[in-house]
Each structure stands twice: as C-alpha cells, then as structure tokens.
Design a protein around this motif. Structure first.
Motif, short mmCIF file in Angstrom:
data_model
loop_
_atom_site.label_atom_id
_atom_site.label_comp_id
_atom_site.label_asym_id
_atom_site.label_seq_id
_atom_site.Cartn_x
_atom_site.Cartn_y
_atom_site.Cartn_z
N UNK A 190 23.26 23.45 76.29
CA UNK A 190 22.14 22.61 75.84
C UNK A 190 21.13 22.45 76.96
N UNK A 191 19.85 22.30 76.64
CA UNK A 191 18.84 22.16 77.69
C UNK A 191 19.13 21.05 78.69
N UNK A 192 19.73 19.94 78.24
CA UNK A 192 20.02 18.84 79.15
C UNK A 192 20.97 19.24 80.27
N UNK A 193 21.81 20.22 80.02
CA UNK A 193 22.78 20.66 81.02
C UNK A 193 22.16 21.61 82.05
N UNK A 194 21.03 22.19 81.70
CA UNK A 194 20.35 23.12 82.62
C UNK A 194 20.02 22.44 83.94
#
Length: 232
Positions: free
Chosen positions: A204-208
């Motif tokens: 997910x983008x938040x984990x990037x």
C-alpha cells in the motif's frame, strides 16, 4: 526468516517494487519515483477508491503518465472465454508489456492465462494460496504469481512458510516467473519476504514511506547540510 546458519539470498538487481492501490490521491504521494516498477489493482481496490471498470482507461493513462513501467489490472469475470474477451480490452489500454492482466488462479483462470501468455501478454495469477499454484504459474509462462501474506496469516496459516515453499518451486522450475507477494501490512513483513528470495512485492502507498524514509538518514543529511552552510 534468514539467520546466521541460513543466510538470506543475495538481493536481486531485478527486484520489482509495486504499489497496491487504485487511489490516485494516495498514489500521487509516491509517484513518480524510479524505485516503483508498477501499480497493482483489483476490483476491490477500485471499489475502495470509488472507481468503476469504466474508469480504468483514465486510471491506466494517469499511472503511465506518472512513469510507472507496468499497471496490473484484474479481470472481473469467471469463465475462460469471458476472461479472454475482457483481457483483450484491457491490453488495448497501453503499449505492449505495459498492461499486466491479473487472473485468479482458478481452473478457468489458469486456462485463460495460459492462452494470454502464449500470445506474449504478461499475466499475473493472483489469489495464489498453495505451492503447487506457483509451480503451475511457472509452467504456464506467467510473469507473476501473487500470494497474499496477510490474508494467509488471518486464515491461521504460516504464510511465510507457504511463501518459502512457493519460492522454492519457482527457483526449481528455472522459469522467469516472479513471486509477487501482496497483502503486506508492515515494513517487517516486506523484509521477511525479501529475505525468502521473493523477486517482487506490492505494498500500500502508506508503507512506501516506511521503506524509503528513515529518520537517521534524514538526521545525517541535516548535519551535512548545516556543515555545508557553515562554510559559506
């Protein structure tokens, strides 16, 4: 997980890092960036983002404009002939190789994916839960086989052990098929599957930000910049 007696495989230079989302606002916080190989989507992610199948052309065009190399889009039907018809429409949204067709690894899906792979279309067999499914993906020429680590763990399975077995089947096949591990919910989960030798993950983008923004690195940069200004 690797230890001193069983060291992790050497990192592969062709590792693929993908973002798992159809939310353009969230994706825009990460893109464009050269670390990101592609974006993976599915009907559930489209629904969460308030999108419909009719919105796919705009979504794919936008992501390619943001310089991702591949966009993965999943079929929304269950029969082999219907999957192939839908895949033909999806493939037309991008240049050859830029659109990866995602197909659940069902009996019908394996047949459809095999036909697409025979034509040279990159295919991801998704919802892979068992080691033999990863082997089947390699046998049929798929680009990726996608297991869901978090969902396996939710079901009470040892997800890392399952993924290790899948990776072993792929390495034993000598096929170019990559294990694309999805449903990753933490930085540690990412590191764990990388240590097992997986050649692709989708997050997910938040984990990037957790993977690339490290405060000690930022702190060191601030010291370097302060010292550079002190010489002015």
């Amino acid at each position: 997980m690797a230890d001193l007696l069983h060291p992790a495989p050497a990192p592969r230079p062709d590792f693929h890092l993908c973002l798992d989302s159809a939310d353009l606002d969230a994706l825009r916080t990460c893109l464009p960036h050269p670390l990101v190989h592609g974006v993976t989507t599915n009907p559930t992610l489209l629904r969460r983002a308030g999108l419909r199948q009719a919105d796919l052309p705009r979504l794919v065009e936008t992501l390619l404009d943001w310089r991702v190399r591949q966009v993965q889009v999943q079929v929304s039907c269950a029969q082999t002939d219907e999957m192939l018809r839908e895949a033909d429409g999806l493939i037309a949204l991008a240049d050859p190789g830029q659109l990866v067709v995602k197909i659940p690894a069902t009996r019908e899906g394996l047949a459809a994916g095999a036909e697409l792979a025979r034509r040279g279309v990159p295919v991801t067999f998704t919802a892979v839960w068992a080691p033999e499914q990863a082997l089947f993906a390699a046998m049929l020429g798929a680009a990726y086989a996608a297991p869901y680590l978090g969902r396996m763990q939710d079901a009470g399975l040892d997800g890392l052990a399952q993924i290790a077995q899948m990776q072993a089947r792929l390495e034993g096949s000598a096929a170019p098929t990559r294990l694309l591990v999805a449903s990753l919910r933490s930085r540690q989960a990412c590191l764990d599957v990388i240590a097992l030798g997986a050649r692709a993950i989708t997050i997910p983008p938040a984990l990037f930000a957790e993977l690339i923004d490290h405060e000690p690195t930022r702190a060191a940069e601030r010291v370097f910049l302060a010292d550079a200004r002190a010489d002015d």
